[in-house]
Design an enzyme around this catalytic site. Structure first.
Site, PDB file in Angstrom:
ATOM      1  CB  CYS A   1      -0.872  -0.106   1.257  1.00 45.16           C
ATOM      2  SG  CYS A   1      -1.904   1.341   1.298  1.00 45.16           S
TER       3      CYS A   1
ATOM      4  CB  CYS B   1      -0.532   2.379   3.652  1.00 45.61           C
ATOM      5  SG  CYS B   1      -2.297   1.897   3.096  1.00 45.61           S
ATOM      6  CG  ASP B   2       3.160   1.122   4.408  1.00 52.40           C
ATOM      7  OD1 ASP B   2       2.468   1.654   5.292  1.00 52.40           O
ATOM      8  OD2 ASP B   2       2.975  -0.012   3.934  1.00 52.40           O
TER       9      ASP B   2
END
Ligand code: NAP
Length: 308
Positions: free
Chosen positions: A135, A138-139
């Site tokens: 992701c 997200c990261d």
């Protein structure tokens, strides 16, 4: 005697939430079961959704929240829990949750979507959370001014690479063919970025490092050569697999695991329907998942009329 719902919707991504909207408007006594207590499904980690009519460029998270809000405004009833087993007693279906609770319902819409496909190469599992991610939204921020690689050539891989290119010093895209599967508009946007290098006809072989990822080892299919690229992060975006494990003994699935159902969302089991990415279909998009939710509830209504 315990309560018997008209409909239980399993999953609260776009298909499940769309089904919930239609079910509430049809005054069906409905329960929506969601695994994490967070509605929205896959779009929660999609940076931008630019192909849902009327919502140009909306953030995936925001779209998910809007859909949830819509269901809340219609009085939708949600319960958090993981479905462990479904037993079909013809007119009544029983759903056993991880906390031992058993829910009874006349119909079920399975809308549990899909999860990230794994590459299955050495280092992938070991470095997940230590440089390997599924992701980018997200990261990605952990890799500001660093070097990353994205594996894949679909919409997600290309979107991830565009997103990472804004943060990272350099982004490699590793794709096993010589053209992208992704939409042309996205591909062209990516190919115009100066800090992105696409390595066509290459496959990932292994991910190595000490405590964190240090290199990605790839194979050039054209030349037969192997290459080690120094990277801090590897973002894997090679598609999705349906979340059908517990349903395979209940309904018919195809050889790749998707529940066999057409646009009516009917499965081979009367009273059980499948909507969204989980069913066999040509195109898995937010708009087609939302459309499934509507169709599935229409089929539920017809089933209830015919069987009550
Ligand atoms: P996808 O479209 O299935 O693409 C997966 C990519 O990974 C393909 O390029 C595939 O290569 C590659 N791949 C698969 N297995 C691999 C392996 N073992 N090793 C190396 N490469 C591998 O999946 P997705 O990008 O996750 O998208 C899923 C669905 O969501 C699609 O229908 C997509 O259109 C949709 N989506 C839409 C949007 C949007 O419209 N904004 C955004 C995100 C996702 P090949 O091309 O060679 O098969």
């Amino acid at each position: 005697m315990s309560k018997i719902y008209d409909l239980v919707i399993i999953g609260s991504g776009p298909a499940g939430l769309s089904a919930a909207v239609y079910a509430q408007r049809a005054c069906l006594d409905t329960l929506i079961i969601e695994k994490t207590g967070m509605s929205g499904g896959q779009i929660l980690t999609t940076t931008e959704v630019d192909n849902y009519p009327g919502m140009p460029g909306i953030g995936g998270f925001d779209l998910g929240m809007k859909m949830r809000e819509h269901v809340d405004n219609l009085g939708g009833l949600f319960q958090t829990g993981e479905v462990m087993e479904i037993t079909d007693h013809k007119d009544i279906k029983e759903i056993r949750l991880d906390d031992g609770n058993v829910i009874q319902t006349r119909t079920i819409i399975i809308a549990t979507g899909a999860s990230h496909r794994k590459l299955g190469i050495p280092g992938e599992t070991e470095f997940t959370g230590a440089g390997v991610s599924y992701c980018a939204t997200c990261d990605g921020a952990f890799f500001r001014n660093r070097t990353t690689a994205v594996i894949g050539g679909g919409d997600v891989a290309v979107e991830d690479a565009i997103f990472l290119a804004r943060l990272c010093q350099k982004v490699y895209v590793i794709h096993r063919r010589d053209s992208f599967r992704a939409a042309k508009v996205l591909s062209e946007k990516l190919l115009a970025l100066e800090n992105v290098e696409v390595l066509w006809n290459t496959t990932p072989v292994s991910i190595t490092g000490s405590t964190n990822v240090e290199s990605l080892n790839i194979h050039h299919k054209d030349t037969g050569e192997d290459q080690s690229i120094a990277v801090d992060g590897v973002f894997i975006a090679v598609g999705m697999e349906p979340n059908t494990d517990i349903y395979k003994s209940l309904v018919t699935t195809d050889k790749t695991g998707y529940i066999v159902a057409d646009e009516t969302c009917r499965t081979n089991v009367p009273g059980i329907f499948a909507a969204g990415d989980i069913r066999t279909k040509q195109l898995r998009q937010v708009v087609s998942a939302a459309s499934d939710g509507a169709n599935a509830v229409y089929s539920v209504q017809r089933y209830l009329e015919e069987n009550l």
